[in-house]
Design a protein around this motif. Structure first.
Motif, mmCIF file in Angstrom:
data_model
loop_
_atom_site.group_PDB
_atom_site.id
_atom_site.type_symbol
_atom_site.label_atom_id
_atom_site.label_comp_id
_atom_site.label_asym_id
_atom_site.label_seq_id
_atom_site.Cartn_x
_atom_site.Cartn_y
_atom_site.Cartn_z
ATOM 1 N N ASN A 203 9.974 9.120 8.617
ATOM 2 C CA ASN A 203 9.068 9.149 7.288
ATOM 3 C C ASN A 203 8.637 7.565 6.558
ATOM 4 O O ASN A 203 8.622 7.548 5.299
ATOM 5 N N LYS B 187 5.088 9.682 -4.364
ATOM 6 C CA LYS B 187 5.679 10.076 -3.051
ATOM 7 C C LYS B 187 4.242 10.558 -2.145
ATOM 8 O O LYS B 187 4.287 9.782 -1.470
ATOM 9 N N ARG B 188 2.940 9.236 -2.071
ATOM 10 C CA ARG B 188 2.081 9.215 -1.541
ATOM 11 C C ARG B 188 2.021 7.708 -0.939
ATOM 12 O O ARG B 188 1.586 7.432 0.236
ATOM 13 N N PHE C 205 3.196 8.902 7.036
ATOM 14 C CA PHE C 205 2.904 10.886 7.328
ATOM 15 C C PHE C 205 2.701 11.123 8.166
ATOM 16 O O PHE C 205 1.650 10.739 8.601
ATOM 17 N N VAL D 177 16.207 4.593 2.164
ATOM 18 C CA VAL D 177 15.934 5.524 0.815
ATOM 19 C C VAL D 177 14.615 6.252 0.829
ATOM 20 O O VAL D 177 13.604 6.013 1.216
ATOM 21 N N SER D 178 14.512 7.681 -0.100
ATOM 22 C CA SER D 178 13.362 8.916 0.129
ATOM 23 C C SER D 178 12.449 7.879 -1.296
ATOM 24 O O SER D 178 13.695 7.326 -2.179
ATOM 25 N N ARG D 179 11.203 8.627 -0.730
ATOM 26 C CA ARG D 179 10.257 7.531 -1.907
ATOM 27 C C ARG D 179 10.770 8.583 -3.046
ATOM 28 O O ARG D 179 11.224 7.985 -4.291
ATOM 29 N N TYR D 180 11.529 9.909 -4.020
ATOM 30 C CA TYR D 180 11.944 10.390 -4.566
ATOM 31 C C TYR D 180 13.205 9.561 -5.403
ATOM 32 O O TYR D 180 13.065 9.770 -5.921
ATOM 33 N N THR D 181 13.976 9.913 -4.574
ATOM 34 C CA THR D 181 15.140 9.345 -4.846
ATOM 35 C C THR D 181 14.458 7.455 -5.253
ATOM 36 O O THR D 181 15.230 6.969 -6.769
ATOM 37 N N GLU E 4 11.454 12.738 2.754
ATOM 38 C CA GLU E 4 12.319 13.241 1.484
ATOM 39 C C GLU E 4 13.588 13.826 1.691
ATOM 40 O O GLU E 4 13.797 13.990 0.840
ATOM 41 N N ASN E 5 14.472 13.398 2.952
ATOM 42 C CA ASN E 5 15.815 13.885 2.899
ATOM 43 C C ASN E 5 16.771 12.657 3.069
ATOM 44 O O ASN E 5 16.892 11.948 4.036
ATOM 45 N N ASP E 6 16.885 12.427 1.301
ATOM 46 C CA ASP E 6 18.428 11.442 1.888
ATOM 47 C C ASP E 6 19.439 11.691 2.716
ATOM 48 O O ASP E 6 20.007 10.684 3.680
ATOM 49 N N LEU F 252 17.678 10.555 6.645
ATOM 50 C CA LEU F 252 17.261 9.477 6.893
ATOM 51 C C LEU F 252 18.232 8.510 6.433
ATOM 52 O O LEU F 252 18.515 7.736 7.500
ATOM 53 N N GLY F 253 19.687 8.788 5.877
ATOM 54 C CA GLY F 253 21.029 8.301 6.133
ATOM 55 C C GLY F 253 21.452 7.590 7.591
ATOM 56 O O GLY F 253 22.442 7.097 7.225
ATOM 57 N N GLU G 156 21.112 7.987 -4.886
ATOM 58 C CA GLU G 156 21.084 7.419 -6.319
ATOM 59 C C GLU G 156 21.943 6.456 -7.247
ATOM 60 O O GLU G 156 20.362 5.694 -7.562
#
Lengths: 260, 289
Positions: B51, A253-254, B54, A85-89, B69-71, B74-75, A6
């Motif tokens: 990811n 998130k979408r 979906f 990198v995830s959407r939440y991050t 949604e898992n960094d 995904l990393g 992050e």
């Protein structure tokens, strides 16, 4: 609690937004100071450089520019998802970045305003702050009034940029073609709406329902005694900030990679 | 270490089902081939694993943890796809810097070596590159990024034969040195066959073959000879394709041959290569005629 990933994303976004801000600011200076100065040299008209520097509207400019930058979401998302990198991050980092950059820019604008007031006899803050004009009378102490209005300016800039994140994120869900159509529809709706309102209320007096007036009074902190409570706009801003923050998370998130 | 486990993945685009009940496992330290015809669902599957989009149903885990949604998960993956997700206005060396920032431990030295081998100027902007060089840049990143799972979707798109050869060499070299897992989705099967250890063949959104290349090829036969004898010998076997030249016929059989049957002197049994097997497994009935 912020993870190393992050932190990296915040650093990346902050650097990028800061660069864009500097770029826009450079054009702002060119348009607001250098261009009129050059024009006066060519035409021989009077140009007061000190006046131009004194009256630079840094606060509102930052407000708008940062808002516009917050609207852009998809390109960052593309690059970040490419880099694991995830959407939440991404959402968390974007919120932190824009709150940070809003706070920083508004603080700079306030300091600039006061330096200009002190050194070059610039404009008075109360003439430019809507908060001071509406709620300034509530405070007995001028210093506290100024302090509160600064905090409000910073808070509102942060919430404005968060609202822009939400709007930009919603637009990012659509393809370029769909976005163009939506913008066209909104502009049409706005023009038709304005025309309808002006036509309707040319002949009829505007009478709002009591519940509407009472809600508005409540939101602005107006009581029957005629005083305006400055706590309410703060509560409104914080609540709006929470709502748009939560909303933008749900939208981001979408996010998905589009076929374009 | 169970690696990437794909379970019950289904993906619909509107009314069209692109992937249906896809189950597979990508174990660490292997080179996988994800083979399928155009529109079979390869890119969709890789995008879901990374990811980017979906699924409608199903789960994907990496060492037991969901990748959605898992960094952390995904990393550990890098997906090089046909789609260009890098900013066109960014310089390549800055994009390497961003990769380093977000993945950490990027192998710059190797990246610069590869750029030199592929004659790629890293001072250029991504948007100014040709399709081939965009692929090369993404390949360089995929070989130098510290992710354990490298997913390559059509990696040699736009590359000339020399660059393709160079890439395959570098990939195998990188695999030997780092033990990374590679998943390669490609149409150019013949070129990559020797590098693959395990293959998934996907047809109409479903995995029809999941096995080590050697085992899969061991189950495949080309029975050829005079049409009548060949037809008699392969009757009742799993004939997946046929070739005819005059009176000579070649039947592709997938599965066990009948050891009880006597092979006529005029008929020979050979091993087809992976490309031939793939073509016959994925041909439509009309194409087989």
């Amino acid at each position: 609690m912020i993870t190393a990933k992050e932190k990296s994303v915040v650093f990346y976004l902050f650097k990028r937004v800061f660069r864009q801000l500097l770029f826009v600011f450079m054009w702002f200076l060119i348009g607001g100071v250098i261009f009129p100065m050059t024009l006066s040299l060519i035409t021989g008209s009077n140009y007061n450089l000190l006046q131009a520097i004194r009256s630079l509207e840094l606060g509102p400019t930052f407000y708008l520019v940062i808002g516009c930058l917050a609207l852009l979401s998809y390109d960052d998302f593309k690059l970040l998802i490419q880099n694991g990198v995830s959407r939440y991050t991404y959402w968390k980092a974007k919120v932190i970045t824009f709150i940070g950059i809003s706070v920083l820019s508004q603080t700079i604008a306030i300091i600039y305003f006061f330096l200009m007031r002190l050194i070059l006899n610039g404009n008075r803050w109360e003439d430019y702050s809507l908060f001071m004009q509406v709620y300034g009378g509530f405070f007995k102490n001028t210093t506290i009034a100024y302090l509160v209005s600064f905090i409000f300016a910073i808070l509102s800039a942060g919430v404005f940029s968060l609202s822009c994140i939400l709007v930009g994120s919603i637009f990012s869900l659509f393809t370029k073609r769909q976005r163009r159509l939506i913008i066209l529809a909104l502009i049409t709706l706005f023009i038709v709406g304005i025309a309808t309102i002006s036509n309707t209320y040319q002949h009829i007096a505007f009478n709002a329902e009591p519940w509407f007036v009472n809600t508005l009074n409540f939101l602005v902190g107006y009581d029957k005694g005629g005083t305006l409570n400055p706590t309410m706009p703060f509560i409104d801003m914080v609540l709006l900030g929470i709502i748009v923050c939560f909303g933008s998370l749900q939208v981001i998130k979408r996010f998905k990679i589009r076929n374009e | 270490m169970e690696g990437i486990v794909v379970k019950g993945i289904q993906k619909n685009f509107g009314k069209k089902t692109v992937l249906q009940d896809v189950d597979l496992q990508i174990k660490p330290g292997k080179i996988y081939g994800l083979l399928g015809r155009n529109g079979a669902g390869k890119s969709t599957l890789l995008s879901i694993i990374a990811n980017r989009i979906f699924p409608n149903m199903g789960t994907i885990t990496l060492d037991g943890q969901t990748v959605f949604e898992n960094d952390k998960a995904l990393g550990q993956m890098y997906l090089m796809s046909e789609r260009n997700l890098y900013s066109k206005s960014s310089k390549l060396k800055h994009l390497l810097g961003t990769t380093e920032l977000l993945y950490g431990n990027f192998d710059y030295e190797y990246a610069y070596q590869l750029a030199e081998k592929f004659s790629l100027d890293l001072n250029q902007k991504f948007g100014k590159l040709s399709t081939g060089y965009r692929s090369i840049f993404k390949l360089i990143v995929s070989l130098c990024v510290p992710a354990k799972y490298i997913l390559l979707d059509e990696p040699v798109l736009g590359l000339d034969a020399n660059h393709r050869e160079l890439f395959y060499r570098e990939m195998v070299d990188n695999y030997v040195k780092t033990g990374k897992t590679f998943v390669i989705s490609t149409h150019l099967i013949e070129e990559i066959t020797n590098s693959l250890e395990h293959i998934f063949i996907i047809k109409n959104g479903q995995i029809i073959i999941d096995g080590d290349v050697e085992d899969v090829l061991n189950k495949a036969y080309l029975v050829s000879g005079p049409a009548k004898e060949v037809a008699q010998y392969t009757a009742g076997l799993n004939v997946i394709g046929q070739e005819k030249l005059g009176n000579i016929q070649g039947d592709y059989v997938f599965g066990k041959l009948d050891s009880e049957r006597v092979l006529p002197d005029t008929v020979t049994v050979e091993k087809p290569n992976l490309q031939k097997l793939f073509i016959n497994l994925t041909n439509t009935k009309e194409e087989n005629k």
